[in-house]
Design an enzyme around this catalytic site. Structure first.
Site, mmCIF file in Angstrom:
data_model
loop_
_atom_site.group_PDB
_atom_site.id
_atom_site.type_symbol
_atom_site.label_atom_id
_atom_site.label_comp_id
_atom_site.label_asym_id
_atom_site.label_seq_id
_atom_site.Cartn_x
_atom_site.Cartn_y
_atom_site.Cartn_z
ATOM 1 N N ASN A 61 0.834 -1.133 -0.002
ATOM 2 C CA ASN A 61 0.081 -0.118 0.094
ATOM 3 C C ASN A 61 0.799 1.080 0.078
ATOM 4 O OD1 ASN A 61 0.602 -1.026 2.633
ATOM 5 N ND2 ASN A 61 -1.067 0.423 3.680
ATOM 6 N N GLU A 63 0.426 5.327 0.565
ATOM 7 C CA GLU A 63 -0.682 6.156 0.964
ATOM 8 C C GLU A 63 -0.098 7.803 0.503
ATOM 9 O OE1 GLU A 63 -1.006 5.849 5.180
ATOM 10 O OE2 GLU A 63 -2.165 3.731 4.964
ATOM 11 N N CYS A 72 -4.199 0.597 -2.652
ATOM 12 C CA CYS A 72 -4.224 -0.534 -1.628
ATOM 13 C C CYS A 72 -3.152 -1.416 -2.454
ATOM 14 C CB CYS A 72 -5.357 -1.415 -1.752
ATOM 15 S SG CYS A 72 -6.568 -0.584 -0.937
ATOM 16 N N GLU A 74 -3.241 -4.479 -3.057
ATOM 17 C CA GLU A 74 -3.593 -5.615 -4.177
ATOM 18 C C GLU A 74 -3.574 -4.808 -5.541
ATOM 19 O OE1 GLU A 74 -4.791 -4.880 -1.357
ATOM 20 O OE2 GLU A 74 -6.192 -6.184 -0.378
ATOM 21 N N CYS A 111 -10.527 -4.546 -0.244
ATOM 22 C CA CYS A 111 -11.488 -3.765 -0.290
ATOM 23 C C CYS A 111 -12.515 -3.704 -1.678
ATOM 24 C CB CYS A 111 -11.049 -2.328 -0.197
ATOM 25 S SG CYS A 111 -10.493 -1.609 -1.630
ATOM 26 N N CYS A 114 -10.861 -2.812 -4.891
ATOM 27 C CA CYS A 114 -9.670 -3.824 -5.251
ATOM 28 C C CYS A 114 -10.490 -5.004 -5.872
ATOM 29 C CB CYS A 114 -8.710 -4.174 -4.070
ATOM 30 S SG CYS A 114 -7.748 -3.059 -3.771
HETATM 31 N N1 THU Z 1 -5.182 -1.631 2.532
HETATM 32 C C1 THU Z 1 -4.684 -2.322 1.502
HETATM 33 O O1 THU Z 1 -3.645 -2.189 1.003
HETATM 34 N N2 THU Z 1 -5.441 -3.517 1.132
HETATM 35 C C2 THU Z 1 -6.486 -3.842 1.771
HETATM 36 O O2 THU Z 1 -6.855 -4.941 1.526
HETATM 37 C C3 THU Z 1 -7.106 -2.799 2.674
HETATM 38 C C4 THU Z 1 -6.552 -1.596 3.105
HETATM 39 C C5 THU Z 1 -4.361 -0.402 2.776
HETATM 40 C C6 THU Z 1 -5.042 1.046 2.577
HETATM 41 C C7 THU Z 1 -4.443 1.979 3.558
HETATM 42 O O3 THU Z 1 -3.111 2.169 3.054
HETATM 43 C C8 THU Z 1 -4.335 1.035 4.737
HETATM 44 O O4 THU Z 1 -4.270 -0.248 4.218
HETATM 45 C C9 THU Z 1 -5.204 1.329 5.812
HETATM 46 O O5 THU Z 1 -6.431 1.183 5.245
#
Ligand code: THU
Length: 156
Positions: A61, A63, A72, A74, A111, A114
């Site tokens: 991930n 940000e 994310c 994925e 999520c 994704c």
């Molecule tokens: N996140 C992912 O990378 N994958 C997921 O399946 C759920 C959430 C990340 C997004 C954000 O950077 C952090 O997790 C918290 O939500």
């Protein structure tokens, strides 16, 4: 008329019960989480995507201070694979794991956004993309297809 939809998935009592290939993919996902840029959530997610030819493309991930601009793990993984190997858009399995700020592995279920992205690549390739989700030390879930995670997905 009332209709019912059932979802089938496999549950394993930890990574040790997985096949060697899935265990290895999960380890690669955990390693990939180290590449996360997550100063806001402090929740690191790693994803490892195995292509049909055995190549593994990882993502984590990423940000941003403008929160919705982040991505994310994925989608980072599958977009990277699609961009780097457009001639090999044939995806077999995706392993996902979260790592909390104490360094403990934890659940990372993809999520909705994704799922939608994964579903389109699955539809394009015409055969299932498996999803292997870490839940906790004693639980890993395996979904045989992204369609099981997102029934009635949007298609254009
Ligand atoms: N996140 C992912 O990378 N994958 C997921 O399946 C759920 C959430 C990340 C997004 C954000 O950077 C952090 O997790 C918290 O939500």
């Amino acid at each position: 008329m009332l209709k019912t939809l059932n979802i089938n998935y496999e549950e394993y009592n930890g990574v040790d019960e997985l096949t060697a290939a899935d265990r290895e993919l999960m380890e690669q996902a955990a390693k990939a989480a180290a590449g996360a840029y997550a100063p806001y959530s402090r929740f690191h997610v790693g994803a490892a995507l195995r292509l049909a030819d055995g190549t593994v493309v990882c993502g984590s991930n990423q940000e941003n201070a403008a929160y919705p601009s982040g991505l994310c793990a994925e989608r980072t993984a599958i977009f990277a694979a699609s961009a780097q190997y457009p001639e090999r858009r044939d995806y077999e399995s995706l392993a996902i794991v979260g790592i909390n700020e104490n360094g403990v592995r934890c659940e990372a279920s993809p999520c909705g956004a994704c799922r939608q992205v994964l579903a389109e690549y699955e539809q394009q390739q015409g055969h299932p993309l498996r999803v292997v989700c870490y839940v906790n030390e004693g639980c890993v879930r395996v979904f045989k297809s992204v369609a099981d995670l997102l029934p009635f997905s949007f298609q254009f």
